[in-house]
Design a protein around this motif. Sequence first.
Motif, mmCIF file in Angstrom:
data_model
loop_
_atom_site.group_PDB
_atom_site.id
_atom_site.type_symbol
_atom_site.label_atom_id
_atom_site.label_comp_id
_atom_site.label_asym_id
_atom_site.label_seq_id
_atom_site.Cartn_x
_atom_site.Cartn_y
_atom_site.Cartn_z
ATOM 1 N N ASP A 105 0.817 -1.221 0.000
ATOM 2 C CA ASP A 105 0.000 0.000 0.000
ATOM 3 C C ASP A 105 0.848 1.269 0.000
ATOM 4 O OD1 ASP A 105 -2.316 -1.485 -0.031
ATOM 5 O OD2 ASP A 105 -2.643 -1.342 2.135
ATOM 6 N N LEU A 109 2.242 -0.020 -4.788
ATOM 7 C CA LEU A 109 1.076 0.480 -5.523
ATOM 8 C C LEU A 109 1.264 1.920 -6.020
ATOM 9 C CD1 LEU A 109 -2.098 -0.976 -3.807
ATOM 10 C CD2 LEU A 109 -1.425 -1.169 -6.169
ATOM 11 N N GLU A 140 0.540 -2.612 -13.186
ATOM 12 C CA GLU A 140 -0.243 -2.052 -12.086
ATOM 13 C C GLU A 140 -1.372 -3.008 -11.692
ATOM 14 O OE1 GLU A 140 -2.882 1.909 -10.958
ATOM 15 O OE2 GLU A 140 -2.083 1.698 -12.989
ATOM 16 N N ARG A 144 -2.010 -4.932 -8.158
ATOM 17 C CA ARG A 144 -3.299 -4.869 -7.447
ATOM 18 C C ARG A 144 -3.835 -6.277 -7.153
ATOM 19 N NH1 ARG A 144 -5.792 0.093 -6.951
ATOM 20 N NH2 ARG A 144 -4.884 1.731 -8.225
ATOM 21 N N GLN A 147 -1.953 -7.509 -4.319
ATOM 22 C CA GLN A 147 -2.460 -6.867 -3.105
ATOM 23 C C GLN A 147 -3.734 -7.563 -2.625
ATOM 24 O OE1 GLN A 147 -4.461 -3.183 -3.592
ATOM 25 N NE2 GLN A 147 -4.012 -2.481 -1.516
#
Length: 171
Positions: A105, A109, A140, A144, A147
């Motif tokens: 985070d 990112l 990207e 994500r 994540q």
Amino acid sequence: QALDRQVDVAQTEAALAKAAANPDWSLGFAYQQRGPTFSNMISVQVSIDLPLFQKNRQNRDLAAKLALVEQARDLKEDAVRQHLAEAQAASADWAAATNRLKRFDESLLPLSKERADAALAAYRGGRGDLTPVLQARRDELDIRLQQLQLTSDQARAYAQLLYFLPTEATK
């Protein structure tokens, strides 16, 4: 709690075996009505066990029961140690997942978003191709997805950690 009950049962059995080693005594009365030619009879009987040479005897039952008490205690200690180790491992898993997610985070990112924005700005300014923009967007999206996987891992670790917390039924 079940292991506590096993220890209690083993201690009770050992106490009973120890009590059985003590001398026992009894008292008995009897009344006998005999035929017309004989008179009625009353008898009293007293019996006492004489524990002669008790120090030289082997009390196998008591020794076995005391060994069962020790075994039950050892099983309980082992189960508690194992439970604590599992709880510590679950806590460590949750902390590691939280730290990885925080790093994603805070650093990965934003960097991937900035890289995609820079590639898009270069494309809009006429200084680049569309391929780097698409690759930056793909990277990207991959970050994500990672994540989301880490969030899932963190939630799983948290659920495992909640397993070790006492509930209302176990208090």
